[in-house]
Design an enzyme around this catalytic site. Sequence first.
Site: not given
Ligand code: 5GP
Length: 188
Positions: A42-43, A98-99, A102, A159, A165
């Site tokens: 949802k982000g 993408e929001d 990471d 979130d 959010r």
């Molecule tokens: P990745 O697969 O790149 O490690 O993770 C991506 C997802 O992790 C993002 O789409 C999000 O849902 C979550 N995420 C990563 N960092 C944060 C953060 O600082 N805050 C929140 N709320 N979600 C995060």
Amino acid sequence: MQAPVARVLLSGEAIARRVAELGAEISRDYAGRDLLLVTVLKGGLYFLADLSRALTIPAAVDVMAISSYRGGKGPSGVVRLIKDLDEDVTGRSVLLVEDIIDTGLTATYLVRLLRARDPADLAICTLLDKSARRIAEGLPIRYRGFDVPDEYLVGYGLDYRQLYRTLPYIAVLDAERAAPGGAGARVR
Ligand code: 5GP
């Protein structure tokens, strides 16, 4: 709203200014192409809604939903598709909105899934880039809003246990004041 935040990282005004710049850049780059904006529930909804309205070219929008498993030691990269796109991406210019990226493991899964459907081209636009934590290599990140530090962020779509959010800014979560979270499968 009383939210457990340690400090505001990006104000609503700063986000709006950057989204306008990204919208202008994307409009120039994709003029005359069959652009499909794709985000993940949802982000990504908040960024997609603002970014799409900052475009001066026509674009279709679509959403997908995934669940990702975060073990006690962090992301595992295990992703499951819960809701697929309605649109056919074959032969179209797909921009994955993408929001936050990471480790990049989630985006890697999404890129692989979308590329298998033969888009004309595929790129990523992420509002936030937590580049210090990147594990995945070679992601086609063409647009990024802000590079952010390795801290847990909430607001503007991000979130903490489905809350915060709706904050109009992006802030660092105050872990002391927020309820403790657990490991397990989560629908984003
Ligand atoms: P990745 O697969 O790149 O490690 O993770 C991506 C997802 O992790 C993002 O789409 C999000 O849902 C979550 N995420 C990563 N960092 C944060 C953060 O600082 N805050 C929140 N709320 N979600 C995060």
